[in-house]
Design a protein around this motif. Structure first.
Motif, PDB file in Angstrom:
ATOM      1  N   SER A   1       0.848  -1.190   0.000  1.00 38.19           N
ATOM      2  CA  SER A   1       0.000   0.000   0.000  1.00 38.19           C
ATOM      3  C   SER A   1       0.889   1.247   0.000  1.00 38.19           C
ATOM      4  O   SER A   1       2.117   1.159   0.120  1.00 38.19           O
ATOM      5  CB  SER A   1      -0.884   0.010   1.249  1.00 38.19           C
ATOM      6  OG  SER A   1      -0.087   0.113   2.418  1.00 38.19           O
ATOM      7  N   LYS A   2       0.250   2.415  -0.135  1.00 38.14           N
ATOM      8  CA  LYS A   2       1.015   3.650  -0.081  1.00 38.14           C
ATOM      9  C   LYS A   2       1.724   3.806   1.273  1.00 38.14           C
ATOM     10  O   LYS A   2       2.854   4.282   1.345  1.00 38.14           O
ATOM     11  CB  LYS A   2       0.101   4.845  -0.326  1.00 38.14           C
ATOM     12  CG  LYS A   2      -0.410   4.936  -1.753  1.00 38.14           C
ATOM     13  CD  LYS A   2      -1.246   6.188  -1.939  1.00 38.14           C
ATOM     14  CE  LYS A   2      -1.730   6.310  -3.391  1.00 38.14           C
ATOM     15  NZ  LYS A   2      -2.556   7.538  -3.584  1.00 38.14           N
ATOM     16  N   ARG A   3       1.036   3.382   2.318  1.00 38.05           N
ATOM     17  CA  ARG A   3       1.656   3.447   3.650  1.00 38.05           C
ATOM     18  C   ARG A   3       2.876   2.536   3.728  1.00 38.05           C
ATOM     19  O   ARG A   3       3.905   2.913   4.295  1.00 38.05           O
ATOM     20  CB  ARG A   3       0.626   3.056   4.701  1.00 38.05           C
ATOM     21  CG  ARG A   3       1.150   3.141   6.131  1.00 38.05           C
ATOM     22  CD  ARG A   3       0.071   2.741   7.115  1.00 38.05           C
ATOM     23  NE  ARG A   3       0.549   2.802   8.482  1.00 38.05           N
ATOM     24  CZ  ARG A   3      -0.184   2.466   9.537  1.00 38.05           C
ATOM     25  NH1 ARG A   3      -1.445   2.051   9.367  1.00 38.05           N
ATOM     26  NH2 ARG A   3       0.322   2.531  10.750  1.00 38.05           N
ATOM     27  N   ASP A   4       2.749   1.350   3.166  1.00 39.89           N
ATOM     28  CA  ASP A   4       3.888   0.418   3.154  1.00 39.89           C
ATOM     29  C   ASP A   4       5.069   1.008   2.385  1.00 39.89           C
ATOM     30  O   ASP A   4       6.220   0.875   2.800  1.00 39.89           O
ATOM     31  CB  ASP A   4       3.475  -0.911   2.525  1.00 39.89           C
ATOM     32  CG  ASP A   4       2.453  -1.661   3.365  1.00 39.89           C
ATOM     33  OD1 ASP A   4       2.401  -1.424   4.591  1.00 39.89           O
ATOM     34  OD2 ASP A   4       1.694  -2.473   2.788  1.00 39.89           O
TER      35      ASP A   4
ATOM     36  N   ARG B   1      10.486   3.453   2.204  1.00 29.61           N
ATOM     37  CA  ARG B   1      11.380   4.557   1.833  1.00 29.61           C
ATOM     38  C   ARG B   1      12.076   5.142   3.055  1.00 29.61           C
ATOM     39  O   ARG B   1      13.244   5.532   2.988  1.00 29.61           O
ATOM     40  CB  ARG B   1      10.592   5.651   1.096  1.00 29.61           C
ATOM     41  CG  ARG B   1      10.270   5.317  -0.349  1.00 29.61           C
ATOM     42  CD  ARG B   1       9.848   6.572  -1.101  1.00 29.61           C
ATOM     43  NE  ARG B   1       8.642   7.168  -0.529  1.00 29.61           N
ATOM     44  CZ  ARG B   1       7.402   6.873  -0.933  1.00 29.61           C
ATOM     45  NH1 ARG B   1       7.210   5.983  -1.911  1.00 29.61           N
ATOM     46  NH2 ARG B   1       6.365   7.461  -0.381  1.00 29.61           N
ATOM     47  N   ALA B   2      11.367   5.183   4.182  1.00 34.84           N
ATOM     48  CA  ALA B   2      11.962   5.745   5.397  1.00 34.84           C
ATOM     49  C   ALA B   2      13.091   4.870   5.943  1.00 34.84           C
ATOM     50  O   ALA B   2      14.015   5.370   6.607  1.00 34.84           O
ATOM     51  CB  ALA B   2      10.883   5.927   6.457  1.00 34.84           C
ATOM     52  N   GLN B   3      13.028   3.559   5.669  1.00 34.60           N
ATOM     53  CA  GLN B   3      14.032   2.649   6.225  1.00 34.60           C
ATOM     54  C   GLN B   3      15.279   2.532   5.344  1.00 34.60           C
ATOM     55  O   GLN B   3      16.316   2.067   5.829  1.00 34.60           O
ATOM     56  CB  GLN B   3      13.431   1.250   6.426  1.00 34.60           C
ATOM     57  CG  GLN B   3      12.215   1.213   7.331  1.00 34.60           C
ATOM     58  CD  GLN B   3      12.433   1.953   8.645  1.00 34.60           C
ATOM     59  OE1 GLN B   3      13.492   1.843   9.271  1.00 34.60           O
ATOM     60  NE2 GLN B   3      11.435   2.743   9.041  1.00 34.60           N
ATOM     61  N   ARG B   4      15.199   2.937   4.115  1.00 34.16           N
ATOM     62  CA  ARG B   4      16.357   2.803   3.234  1.00 34.16           C
ATOM     63  C   ARG B   4      17.589   3.540   3.755  1.00 34.16           C
ATOM     64  O   ARG B   4      18.668   2.949   3.867  1.00 34.16           O
ATOM     65  CB  ARG B   4      15.989   3.268   1.821  1.00 34.16           C
ATOM     66  CG  ARG B   4      15.120   2.264   1.069  1.00 34.16           C
ATOM     67  CD  ARG B   4      14.701   2.795  -0.282  1.00 34.16           C
ATOM     68  NE  ARG B   4      13.976   1.771  -1.050  1.00 34.16           N
ATOM     69  CZ  ARG B   4      13.352   1.999  -2.181  1.00 34.16           C
ATOM     70  NH1 ARG B   4      13.356   3.233  -2.706  1.00 34.16           N
ATOM     71  NH2 ARG B   4      12.725   1.020  -2.810  1.00 34.16           N
ATOM     72  N   PRO B   5      17.513   4.825   4.086  1.00 38.57           N
ATOM     73  CA  PRO B   5      18.722   5.513   4.576  1.00 38.57           C
ATOM     74  C   PRO B   5      19.199   4.979   5.924  1.00 38.57           C
ATOM     75  O   PRO B   5      20.387   5.038   6.228  1.00 38.57           O
ATOM     76  CB  PRO B   5      18.282   6.983   4.672  1.00 38.57           C
ATOM     77  CG  PRO B   5      16.798   6.940   4.751  1.00 38.57           C
ATOM     78  CD  PRO B   5      16.372   5.761   3.949  1.00 38.57           C
ATOM     79  N   ARG B   6      18.287   4.436   6.714  1.00 39.12           N
ATOM     80  CA  ARG B   6      18.696   3.925   8.030  1.00 39.12           C
ATOM     81  C   ARG B   6      19.522   2.655   7.908  1.00 39.12           C
ATOM     82  O   ARG B   6      20.518   2.474   8.628  1.00 39.12           O
ATOM     83  CB  ARG B   6      17.460   3.685   8.899  1.00 39.12           C
ATOM     84  CG  ARG B   6      16.736   4.977   9.276  1.00 39.12           C
ATOM     85  CD  ARG B   6      15.390   4.724   9.909  1.00 39.12           C
ATOM     86  NE  ARG B   6      14.729   5.990  10.240  1.00 39.12           N
ATOM     87  CZ  ARG B   6      13.453   6.104  10.587  1.00 39.12           C
ATOM     88  NH1 ARG B   6      12.683   5.003  10.645  1.00 39.12           N
ATOM     89  NH2 ARG B   6      12.939   7.276  10.861  1.00 39.12           N
ATOM     90  N   THR B   7      19.124   1.763   7.017  1.00 42.01           N
ATOM     91  CA  THR B   7      19.927   0.549   6.835  1.00 42.01           C
ATOM     92  C   THR B   7      21.275   0.883   6.201  1.00 42.01           C
ATOM     93  O   THR B   7      22.303   0.302   6.563  1.00 42.01           O
ATOM     94  CB  THR B   7      19.172  -0.465   5.970  1.00 42.01           C
ATOM     95  OG1 THR B   7      18.806   0.150   4.720  1.00 42.01           O
ATOM     96  CG2 THR B   7      17.910  -0.954   6.666  1.00 42.01           C
TER      97      THR B   7
ATOM     98  N   ALA C   1       9.514  -6.731   2.194  1.00 43.95           N
ATOM     99  CA  ALA C   1       8.252  -6.016   2.022  1.00 43.95           C
ATOM    100  C   ALA C   1       7.103  -6.940   2.460  1.00 43.95           C
ATOM    101  O   ALA C   1       7.218  -8.160   2.367  1.00 43.95           O
ATOM    102  CB  ALA C   1       8.090  -5.604   0.554  1.00 43.95           C
ATOM    103  N   PRO C   2       5.981  -6.388   2.927  1.00 50.61           N
ATOM    104  CA  PRO C   2       5.687  -4.950   2.972  1.00 50.61           C
ATOM    105  C   PRO C   2       5.979  -4.290   4.318  1.00 50.61           C
ATOM    106  O   PRO C   2       5.912  -3.080   4.415  1.00 50.61           O
ATOM    107  CB  PRO C   2       4.191  -4.922   2.688  1.00 50.61           C
ATOM    108  CG  PRO C   2       3.671  -6.168   3.335  1.00 50.61           C
ATOM    109  CD  PRO C   2       4.752  -7.203   3.169  1.00 50.61           C
ATOM    110  N   ARG C   3       6.316  -5.082   5.368  1.00 50.48           N
ATOM    111  CA  ARG C   3       6.409  -4.512   6.704  1.00 50.48           C
ATOM    112  C   ARG C   3       7.755  -3.841   7.001  1.00 50.48           C
ATOM    113  O   ARG C   3       7.857  -3.056   7.939  1.00 50.48           O
ATOM    114  CB  ARG C   3       6.166  -5.606   7.755  1.00 50.48           C
ATOM    115  CG  ARG C   3       4.833  -6.323   7.594  1.00 50.48           C
ATOM    116  CD  ARG C   3       3.660  -5.381   7.785  1.00 50.48           C
ATOM    117  NE  ARG C   3       3.614  -4.868   9.157  1.00 50.48           N
ATOM    118  CZ  ARG C   3       2.807  -3.904   9.551  1.00 50.48           C
ATOM    119  NH1 ARG C   3       2.012  -3.302   8.659  1.00 50.48           N
ATOM    120  NH2 ARG C   3       2.804  -3.520  10.808  1.00 50.48           N
TER     121      ARG C   3
END
Length: 230
Positions: free
Chosen positions: A100-103, A108-114, A176-178
């Motif tokens: 979903s859009k929320r997923d 996207r928010a986790q990409r820079p963190r990893t 994905a998706p979580r």
């Protein structure tokens, strides 16, 4: 001990004053001073001469001290050596079509963190050995961190100088998706000097990550590191 010359005029003024004191004392003694007064003046002049010599020696000791010798730690630091650029690819893996859009926003928010976790860990392992322990604590779960800490041969030796990374790459796959789990495949090639010997290393690792809130941690790993033949 080699003494540096005193300031211009320092010795000459002292010598002139001492000379006048002795001449005046001698002349006066012949005219009207008793022997006791002559002895006192001579003693005072001698003491002044001793003080002048001591001042010259003290100044010579201060200026003759050699500058401290450079230590091995003053080798060019890694920050002044051009390092290989990181090439990090972060992608979604798994049920991406059902996201979903929320997923997608969460992913996207986790990409820079990893990506930050991988960079920070390997910067310490290869370029900042003094930060190795803190980096392991920050990147690993307690159980995985205790195990990884016992791998002393991973990363560049602490005594290595002039360390240069030649290849730094990582591919991170976030489930994905979580977006609660991820796998990072890391590759590093580097060289450095330990004494008169050049060390070349190849490093390959697979890191399994899990997320709790906004924080990712390595919960398992598979690491291989070997010297590269010259």
């Amino acid at each position: 001990m080699k003494l540096s010359p005193p300031p211009a005029g320092f010795v000459l003024r002292g010598a002139e004053r001492t000379g006048r004191s002795r001449l005046d004392a001698s002349a006066t003694a012949r005219r009207r001073l008793p022997p006791a007064a002559v002895a006192a003046l001579v003693a005072a002049a001698t003491a002044l001469g001793v003080l002048v010599v001591l001042a010259i020696v003290a100044r010579g000791d201060q200026e003759a001290r050699p500058a401290p010798r450079p230590t091995p730690a003053e080798e060019p630091s890694p920050s002044r050596i051009v390092q290989a650029q990181w090439r990090i690819e972060v992608r979604a893996a798994g049920a991406t079509r059902a996201m979903s859009k929320r997923d997608r926003r969460r992913l996207r928010a986790q990409r820079p963190r990893t990506a930050k976790l991988v960079r920070s860990l390997y910067e310490a392992l290869y370029l900042r050995p003094g930060a190795r322990s803190a980096a392991i604590d920050a990147a690993f779960s307690p159980v995985a961190g205790r195990s990884f800490r016992r791998l002393d041969a991973i990363g560049m030796p602490e005594r290595a100088t002039r360390v240069k990374t030649l290849v730094r790459s990582a591919r991170v796959s976030i489930e994905a998706p979580r977006a609660r789990r991820a796998v990072a495949a890391v590759r590093v090639r580097a060289r450095g000097r330990v004494g008169a010997r050049t060390v070349r290393l190849f490093h390959r690792a697979t890191l399994w990550l899990e997320r709790s809130g906004a924080r990712w941690r390595v919960v398992a790993y598979d690491v291989e590191q070997a010297p590269v033949p010259s």
